[in-house]
Design a protein around this motif. Structure first.
Motif, mmCIF file in Angstrom:
data_model
loop_
_atom_site.group_PDB
_atom_site.id
_atom_site.type_symbol
_atom_site.label_atom_id
_atom_site.label_comp_id
_atom_site.label_asym_id
_atom_site.label_seq_id
_atom_site.Cartn_x
_atom_site.Cartn_y
_atom_site.Cartn_z
ATOM 1 N N LEU A 92 0.831 -1.206 0.000
ATOM 2 C CA LEU A 92 0.000 0.000 0.000
ATOM 3 C C LEU A 92 0.867 1.258 0.000
ATOM 4 O O LEU A 92 0.515 2.268 -0.603
ATOM 5 C CB LEU A 92 -0.929 0.002 1.212
ATOM 6 N N GLU A 111 -6.873 -6.841 -2.860
ATOM 7 C CA GLU A 111 -7.938 -6.521 -3.809
ATOM 8 C C GLU A 111 -9.287 -7.039 -3.310
ATOM 9 O O GLU A 111 -10.305 -6.322 -3.359
ATOM 10 C CB GLU A 111 -7.626 -7.127 -5.170
ATOM 11 N N LEU A 155 -7.088 -2.611 -2.614
ATOM 12 C CA LEU A 155 -6.556 -2.358 -3.946
ATOM 13 C C LEU A 155 -7.663 -2.546 -4.969
ATOM 14 O O LEU A 155 -8.601 -3.323 -4.753
ATOM 15 C CB LEU A 155 -5.387 -3.297 -4.273
ATOM 16 N N TYR A 169 -2.877 -1.910 -10.833
ATOM 17 C CA TYR A 169 -3.647 -1.742 -9.601
ATOM 18 C C TYR A 169 -3.535 -0.303 -9.109
ATOM 19 O O TYR A 169 -2.537 0.380 -9.329
ATOM 20 C CB TYR A 169 -3.133 -2.700 -8.511
ATOM 21 N N LEU A 212 -4.979 2.224 -5.478
ATOM 22 C CA LEU A 212 -5.554 2.112 -4.139
ATOM 23 C C LEU A 212 -7.066 1.991 -4.236
ATOM 24 O O LEU A 212 -7.710 2.672 -5.030
ATOM 25 C CB LEU A 212 -5.187 3.331 -3.290
#
Length: 276
Positions: free
Chosen positions: A26, A60, A65, A74, A76
Motif C-alpha cells: 500500500l 484486492e 486495492l 492496480y 488504491l
C-alpha cells in the motif's frame, strides 16, 4: 494492560511478516505513482511473483486495492480512502476549520480548502466547493508536491532557510507542468518573498488563482494551510492582494486562534527524512 500483553515495538518476534508486506505494498502508491503492475510491485519489494500475487489478490478482495481492467494495473481501493477520510474528518482541525471555510466560501463565492503537510506533499483534508457553476476540482484526499502548491508554500513560510536546506537538499524539485521552482535556491527566494508578505497568491495552474495562508497551533507551529482556489475569472479573484487576501488571512487567524495560537512567531516541523 500488563506489560506482557503490550506490543513490544521493534522486537522481531512481535512482527507479522505478511501484514508488514501488505502494508509495504500500500505504501508504494502515491501522487507520483497512482498505479502499479504486479511485476513492478514484486520487483520493488524483492518478492517472488507468486508471493506478490497472493498479497495483491488479498488486498484486492478486501477492497484495499482496485484492479484496472484495461491495463491490468492496480490502484488504491475505496477502503483505503474510507479509512483515511473517516480518520481525518474526526480530527479537531477539520471540525474547527470546516465551518470557517464554509463561511469563507460563501463570502467569496470561490472554493476553499484545508491541507496538511505530509513529508514533501500537501494532503487535502477539507474542501468547501464553490456554489458557482465553475468550481475548483481539488478534492479531499488529493496530494500535490508542497513546493508547487499554494497551501504547501504557505506552510513553508514557517521554515527557515536552514530548515529548507535540510528538507530539500539533494531533492529533485522538477514537477511536470510546473516551470518553477526547479531548484532549492529558487524555492528559497520565492518563500522569502512570500514570508515577507505573509501569504501566498498567484496562479500555480493555468487559469486557476490562489490565495493561501498558514494555520498555526498553540505551540506556534504551522500545522496546516488554507486557501481560496478557483477560476481566475471569478469576481473575487480580481482583488487577490486586497479584499480576498484579507479574508483568507482573517480566516487562517481565526482557525489558529481556536487551536490555541496566541500570535507568536510560528515555526513548522520539517519532515524526518528526505524523499528518495
Amino acid at each position: 494492560m500488563k506489560e506482557q500483553d503490550s506490543p513490544a515495538k521493534g522486537k522481531p518476534d512481535y512482527i507479522v511478516p505478511g501484514l508488514l508486506r501488505g502494508l509495504s505494498i500500500l505504501g508504494l502508491f502515491g501522487y507520483r505513482r497512482p498505479t502499479m503492475r504486479l511485476a513492478d510491485i514484486a520487483r520493488e519489494l524483492n518478492l517472488p511473483r507468486a508471493t506478490a500475487f497472493r498479497l495483491v489478490y488479498t488486498l484486492e478482495q478486501e477492497g484495499y486495492l482496485l484492479r484496472i481492467k484495461e491495463s491490468g494495473a492496480y490502484s488504491l481501493g475505496p477502503l483505503v480512502l474510507t479509512l483515511g477520510f473517516d480518520y481525518l474528518h474526526s480530527q479537531e482541525l477539520v471540525q474547527i476549520a470546516g465551518p470557517l471555510l464554509d463561511g469563507l466560501r460563501d463570502r467569496t463565492g470561490a472554493s476553499t480548502h484545508l491541507a496538511v503537510l505530509d513529508r514533501f506533499d500537501v494532503l487535502y483534508i477539507y474542501r468547501a466547493a464553490s456554489h458557482e457553476r465553475l468550481s475548483s476540482n481539488r478534492h479531499v484526499g488529493s496530494r500535490l508536491p508542497a513546493h508547487v502548491n499554494s497551501i504547501g508554500r504557505a506552510i513553508l513560510l514557517a521554515f527557515s532557510d536552514e530548515e529548507l536546506n535540510d528538507m530539500y537538499s539533494g531533492v529533485d524539485l522538477r514537477v511536470e507542468g510546473h516551470d518553477e521552482p526547479r531548484d532549492l535556491e529558487v524555492l528559497k527566494r520565492y518563500v522569502a518573498e512570500e514570508r515577507e508578505r505573509g501569504y501566498v497568491a498567484g496562479s500555480f495552474v493555468p487559469g486557476i488563482a490562489h490565495v493561501a495562508a498558514p494555520v498555526r497551533d498553540a505551540s506556534g507551529r504551522a500545522v496546516a494551510g488554507v486557501n481560496v482556489s478557483d477560476y481566475e475569472s471569478l469576481p473575487c479573484m480580481q482583488d487577490m492582494h486586497g479584499v480576498l487576501k484579507d479574508e483568507v488571512l482573517a480566516t487562517s487567524a481565526e482557525i489558529s486562534s481556536r487551536l490555541g495560537h496566541s500570535g507568536h512567531t510560528l515555526r513548522a516541523t520539517p519532515p524526518e527524512s528526505k524523499r528518495s
